[in-house]
Design an enzyme around this catalytic site. Structure first.
Site, PDB file in Angstrom:
ATOM      1  N   LYS A 195      -6.620  21.525  59.681  1.00  0.00           N
ATOM      2  CA  LYS A 195      -5.977  20.921  58.556  1.00  0.00           C
ATOM      3  C   LYS A 195      -4.529  20.405  58.210  1.00  0.00           C
ATOM      4  O   LYS A 195      -3.560  21.352  57.819  1.00  0.00           O
ATOM      5  CB  LYS A 195      -6.232  21.660  56.704  1.00  0.00           C
ATOM      6  CG  LYS A 195      -6.999  20.414  55.673  1.00  0.00           C
ATOM      7  CD  LYS A 195      -6.407  21.333  54.574  1.00  0.00           C
ATOM      8  CE  LYS A 195      -4.602  21.264  54.017  1.00  0.00           C
ATOM      9  NZ  LYS A 195      -4.034  19.990  54.082  1.00  0.00           N
ATOM     10  N   GLY A 248       4.880  25.918  56.696  1.00  0.00           N
ATOM     11  CA  GLY A 248       4.902  25.393  55.468  1.00  0.00           C
ATOM     12  C   GLY A 248       5.803  26.110  54.039  1.00  0.00           C
ATOM     13  O   GLY A 248       7.374  27.096  55.319  1.00  0.00           O
ATOM     14  N   SER A 249       5.579  26.071  53.570  1.00  0.00           N
ATOM     15  CA  SER A 249       6.556  26.770  52.060  1.00  0.00           C
ATOM     16  C   SER A 249       6.066  27.950  52.117  1.00  0.00           C
ATOM     17  O   SER A 249       5.018  28.908  52.636  1.00  0.00           O
ATOM     18  CB  SER A 249       6.404  26.156  50.766  1.00  0.00           C
ATOM     19  OG  SER A 249       4.815  26.622  50.372  1.00  0.00           O
ATOM     20  N   THR A 250       6.935  28.833  52.030  1.00  0.00           N
ATOM     21  CA  THR A 250       7.237  30.574  51.924  1.00  0.00           C
ATOM     22  C   THR A 250       6.673  30.512  50.874  1.00  0.00           C
ATOM     23  O   THR A 250       6.225  31.919  50.989  1.00  0.00           O
ATOM     24  CB  THR A 250       9.154  31.223  52.020  1.00  0.00           C
ATOM     25  OG1 THR A 250       9.170  30.335  53.238  1.00  0.00           O
ATOM     26  CG2 THR A 250       8.343  32.245  51.562  1.00  0.00           C
ATOM     27  N   GLY A 253       2.491  30.653  52.289  1.00  0.00           N
ATOM     28  CA  GLY A 253       3.040  31.898  53.450  1.00  0.00           C
ATOM     29  C   GLY A 253       2.326  33.085  53.504  1.00  0.00           C
ATOM     30  O   GLY A 253       1.806  33.498  53.620  1.00  0.00           O
ATOM     31  N   GLU A 270       4.998  30.376  59.904  1.00  0.00           N
ATOM     32  CA  GLU A 270       6.272  30.052  60.014  1.00  0.00           C
ATOM     33  C   GLU A 270       6.344  28.485  58.866  1.00  0.00           C
ATOM     34  O   GLU A 270       6.245  28.181  58.194  1.00  0.00           O
ATOM     35  CB  GLU A 270       6.190  28.140  60.793  1.00  0.00           C
ATOM     36  CG  GLU A 270       5.817  29.039  62.417  1.00  0.00           C
ATOM     37  CD  GLU A 270       6.954  29.722  62.287  1.00  0.00           C
ATOM     38  OE1 GLU A 270       8.447  29.788  62.793  1.00  0.00           O
ATOM     39  OE2 GLU A 270       6.569  30.337  64.498  1.00  0.00           O
ATOM     40  N   CYS A 304      12.421  22.473  58.494  1.00  0.00           N
ATOM     41  CA  CYS A 304      13.023  24.055  58.504  1.00  0.00           C
ATOM     42  C   CYS A 304      13.915  24.587  58.733  1.00  0.00           C
ATOM     43  O   CYS A 304      14.404  25.214  58.032  1.00  0.00           O
ATOM     44  CB  CYS A 304      11.650  24.291  59.054  1.00  0.00           C
ATOM     45  SG  CYS A 304      11.265  24.777  60.806  1.00  0.00           S
ATOM     46  N   GLU A 401      15.432  26.724  49.367  1.00  0.00           N
ATOM     47  CA  GLU A 401      15.517  25.796  50.330  1.00  0.00           C
ATOM     48  C   GLU A 401      15.245  24.493  49.518  1.00  0.00           C
ATOM     49  O   GLU A 401      14.517  24.238  48.697  1.00  0.00           O
ATOM     50  CB  GLU A 401      13.919  26.177  51.562  1.00  0.00           C
ATOM     51  CG  GLU A 401      13.870  25.021  52.135  1.00  0.00           C
ATOM     52  CD  GLU A 401      12.539  25.279  53.358  1.00  0.00           C
ATOM     53  OE1 GLU A 401      11.414  25.503  53.139  1.00  0.00           O
ATOM     54  OE2 GLU A 401      13.106  25.222  54.642  1.00  0.00           O
TER      55      GLU A 401
HETATM   56  P1  NAI Z   1       2.919  23.601  51.374  1.00  0.00           P
HETATM   57  O1  NAI Z   1       3.287  24.650  51.424  1.00  0.00           O
HETATM   58  O2  NAI Z   1       2.273  23.767  49.469  1.00  0.00           O
HETATM   59  O3  NAI Z   1       1.894  22.536  52.675  1.00  0.00           O
HETATM   60  C1  NAI Z   1       1.992  23.155  53.810  1.00  0.00           C
HETATM   61  C2  NAI Z   1       0.891  22.827  54.005  1.00  0.00           C
HETATM   62  O4  NAI Z   1      -0.301  23.920  53.338  1.00  0.00           O
HETATM   63  C3  NAI Z   1      -0.357  21.131  53.677  1.00  0.00           C
HETATM   64  O5  NAI Z   1      -1.268  21.333  54.996  1.00  0.00           O
HETATM   65  C4  NAI Z   1      -0.919  22.056  52.790  1.00  0.00           C
HETATM   66  O6  NAI Z   1      -2.081  21.457  51.826  1.00  0.00           O
HETATM   67  C5  NAI Z   1      -1.256  23.194  52.338  1.00  0.00           C
HETATM   68  N1  NAI Z   1      -1.587  24.122  51.638  1.00  0.00           N
HETATM   69  C6  NAI Z   1      -0.997  24.002  50.222  1.00  0.00           C
HETATM   70  N2  NAI Z   1      -0.912  25.163  49.438  1.00  0.00           N
HETATM   71  C7  NAI Z   1      -2.674  26.094  50.638  1.00  0.00           C
HETATM   72  C8  NAI Z   1      -3.308  27.128  49.662  1.00  0.00           C
HETATM   73  N3  NAI Z   1      -2.693  27.889  48.688  1.00  0.00           N
HETATM   74  N4  NAI Z   1      -4.129  27.422  50.464  1.00  0.00           N
HETATM   75  C9  NAI Z   1      -4.092  27.275  51.926  1.00  0.00           C
HETATM   76  N5  NAI Z   1      -3.304  25.630  51.922  1.00  0.00           N
HETATM   77  C10 NAI Z   1      -2.300  25.181  51.270  1.00  0.00           C
HETATM   78  O7  NAI Z   1       4.157  22.636  51.060  1.00  0.00           O
HETATM   79  P2  NAI Z   1       4.485  21.843  50.085  1.00  0.00           P
HETATM   80  O8  NAI Z   1       4.037  21.722  48.874  1.00  0.00           O
HETATM   81  O9  NAI Z   1       4.350  20.348  50.874  1.00  0.00           O
HETATM   82  O10 NAI Z   1       6.567  21.286  49.818  1.00  0.00           O
HETATM   83  C11 NAI Z   1       6.578  22.736  49.397  1.00  0.00           C
HETATM   84  C12 NAI Z   1       7.629  23.366  49.934  1.00  0.00           C
HETATM   85  O11 NAI Z   1       8.334  23.823  51.055  1.00  0.00           O
HETATM   86  C13 NAI Z   1       9.007  22.194  50.494  1.00  0.00           C
HETATM   87  O12 NAI Z   1      10.138  21.634  49.708  1.00  0.00           O
HETATM   88  C14 NAI Z   1       9.349  22.494  51.527  1.00  0.00           C
HETATM   89  O13 NAI Z   1      10.318  23.890  51.059  1.00  0.00           O
HETATM   90  C15 NAI Z   1       8.535  23.787  52.071  1.00  0.00           C
HETATM   91  N6  NAI Z   1       8.195  23.975  53.476  1.00  0.00           N
HETATM   92  C16 NAI Z   1       8.679  23.897  54.446  1.00  0.00           C
HETATM   93  C17 NAI Z   1       8.089  23.812  55.980  1.00  0.00           C
HETATM   94  C18 NAI Z   1       8.515  24.011  56.912  1.00  0.00           C
HETATM   95  O14 NAI Z   1       8.248  23.735  58.062  1.00  0.00           O
HETATM   96  N7  NAI Z   1       8.958  25.636  56.874  1.00  0.00           N
HETATM   97  C19 NAI Z   1       7.034  22.525  56.038  1.00  0.00           C
HETATM   98  C20 NAI Z   1       6.361  21.635  54.704  1.00  0.00           C
HETATM   99  C21 NAI Z   1       7.863  21.900  53.423  1.00  0.00           C
END
Ligand code: NAI
Ligand code: MG
Length: 498
Positions: A195, A248-250, A253, A270, A304, A401
């Site tokens: 996804k 994605g976000s902590t 995670g 990650e 990240c 972050e």
């Molecule tokens: P997010 O963690 O919500 O999104 C990342 C992925 O997780 C997306 O594919 C999203 O659809 C999916 N996701 C979201 N909620 C989920 C759930 N409950 N169950 C399963 N999958 C889910 O990140 P978001 O809201 O886009 O960004 C928020 C913050 O996260 C950013 O400001 C940044 O600080 C951090 N982030 C860190 C990343 C990294 O590379 N470590 C990448 C993206 C965001």
């Protein structure tokens, strides 16, 4: 229908097609018929309509992946054939670099030339590296003393694919993250439900077309577009998924980490970072200034491992901060497709508002803005590259972050002091140390708690170099031999010799 002159013909044809889900080798609409839009963050225009998957679509995708895993051309395929298919996919990606780079740039906002050179090329390298692992997976033979005296046993281990893997990836490096996830899964013989992030689905869908073209059997890779809270959550909750790989976000995670325990899914996470860039007095100052600026402004700071905390020895603090601020001021802000742009928009309105919120908080908590601090223009999600000084160690912008082009600079005076300050964070993803002293470099590499320590560079990754976080930056490592272990299970076999 909006036209996109910044896209080449192939990319134009792709965005004109309605987005669908890839399930069991076929492109299908969501069962609910729901759709959502891909947005260009530079112009705010709708690029393409995408299928919005619900739990029922995820269920079909998991069933297809399960069937492909258990009994199919894929599960019976010889490793050398898997290697050949992955290499073929890498060739196809390489051949379509321009199209994929243009799509990545318009979807995410990133600079188009970097999307081609860094993101697409990185995906190609990653697939080629992982293709080689397909033929190099091995177990061990072991001497054992079990049984009764006089009995003889032969023991060995098999290293087998973990099964159906749910892969949930972010929007900052969409095709590269898809490659980091798919490569090891395919090399080890797993099957996948992938996804992409709702903000950036385009290159994953194009990749799906190339996966079919390469000749992967149906159901090996299924691609589901949709929202995290619905489609992502359905993948995580599905009882027939064996492993979750998430970047994605902590916050999300941690949510996933708690949930997977219910079904004992394997998991790799990650997550975020707050990586320090540490400049010692003996560093090559020009190199350190350029490196520190790149560490926070590359990809608009949406990395990240972004170097979001700059620590400079007090004796050169003013000079380094002035140098980084001068680079920040000089960056040409514009759409990723414009050849002279040096800083693109953030990925979404939500992300822009989040970053502007952090800047406001930094000011409210007493920080001094050296440069930047505002939205740029009224259309598109652009934020000025921003440098803060005079921020206390407990300030929100030092601890959380931000994921935008926002840097906090602080002076330090001794090695022991900076080790304590650099490690005073919930995160442990990356760090860079800038010095010409070999001893300092090696001591810092040992003392900093982070998954990667760079010396006189920041942020480079390599398919053979383990990548991941300590502390709240995640579980497990990607790339290299380490990720192969995370996509396989060890089975012990004990044969009584008769
Ligand atoms: P997010 O963690 O919500 O999104 C990342 C992925 O997780 C997306 O594919 C999203 O659809 C999916 N996701 C979201 N909620 C989920 C759930 N409950 N169950 C399963 N999958 C889910 O990140 P978001 O809201 O886009 O960004 C928020 C913050 O996260 C950013 O400001 C940044 O600080 C951090 N982030 C860190 C990343 C990294 O590379 N470590 C990448 C993206 C965001
Ligand atoms: Mg989210």
């Amino acid at each position: 229908m909006t036209s996109f002159p910044e896209l080449g013909e192939a990319a134009q044809r792709f965005v004109a097609r309605r987005g669908k889900l890839l399930i069991n080798g076929a492109w299908v609409d969501a069962l609910s018929g729901k759709t959502f839009d891909a947005i260009d963050p530079a112009s705010e225009a709708v690029i393409k309509t995408l299928a919005e998957a619900g739990p029922e679509d995820v269920d079909l995708a998991v069933k297809a992946a399960r069937q492909a895993f258990e009994d199919s051309a894929w599960s019976r395929m010889r490793p050398v054939e898997r290697e050949r298919l992955i290499n073929k996919l890498a060739d196809l990606i390489e051949r379509n670099t321009d199209e994929l780079g243009e799509l990545e740039s318009i979807d995410n906002g990133k600079l188009q030339f970097l999307a081609k050179v860094v993101d697409v090329h990185g995906a190609v390298d990653s697939f080629r590296y992982m293709a080689g692992w397909a033929t190099k997976i091995e177990g061990r033979t072991l001497d054992v003393s079990c049984g009764f005296p006089g009995e003889e046993y032969q023991a060995f281990t098999l290293r087998q694919p973990v099964g159906v893997v749910g892969q949930i990836i972010p929007w900052n490096f969409p095709i590269a993250m898809a490659a980091w996830k798919l490569g090891p899964a395919l090399a080890t013989g797993c099957t996948v439900v992938l996804k992409p992030a709702e903000e950036t689905s385009l290159t994953a869908l194009r990749l799906g077309e190339l996966i079919i073209e390469a000749g992967f059997p149906p159901g090996v890779v299924n691609i589901i577009t949709g929202f995290g809270e619905v489609a992502g959550a359905a993948i995580v909750a599905h009882p027939d998924v064996d492993k979750i790989a998430f970047t994605g976000s902590t916050v999300v995670g941690k949510l996933i980490g708690r949930q997977v325990v219910d079904t004992m899914k394997r998991v790799t996470l990650e997550l975020g970072g707050k990586s320090p860039v540490i400049v010692f007095a003996d560093a090559d100052i020009d190199q350190a200034i350029a490196g520190a600026a790149n560490a926070i402004f590359f990809n608009q700071g949406q990395v990240c491992t972004a170097g979001s905390r700059l620590y400079v020895h007090a004796s050169i603090f003013d000079k380094v901060v002035a140098g980084v601020a001068a680079i920040a001021k000089s960056l040409k802000i514009g759409a990723g497709s414009a050849p002279d742009s040096q800083l693109g928009p953030l990925v979404s309105q939500v992300q822009m508002e989040r970053v502007l919120g952090y800047i406001a908080k930094g000011v409210a908590e007493g920080g001094q803005v050296v440069t930047g601090g505002k939205r740029h223009g009224n259309t598109g999600f652009f934020v000025e590259p921003t440098v803060f000084t005079n921020v206390g160690a407990d300030a929100t912008i030092v601890r959380e972050e931000i994921f935008g082009p926002v840097l906090v600079a602080t002076p330090f005076s001794s090695e022991d002091e900076i080790v304590a300050v650099a490690n005073n964070t919930d995160y442990g993803l990356g760090a860079s140390v800038w010095t010409s002293n070999l001893g300092t470099a090696h001591r810092m590499a040992r003392r900093i708690k982070a998954g990667t320590v760079w010396v006189n560079n920041h942020m480079s990754v390599d398919p053979n170099l383990p990548f991941g976080g300590m502390k709240q930056s995640g579980y497990g490592r990607e790339n290299g031999r380490d990720i192969i272990e995370h996509y396989t299970e060890i089975k012990s076999v004990l044969i009584k010799i008769q």
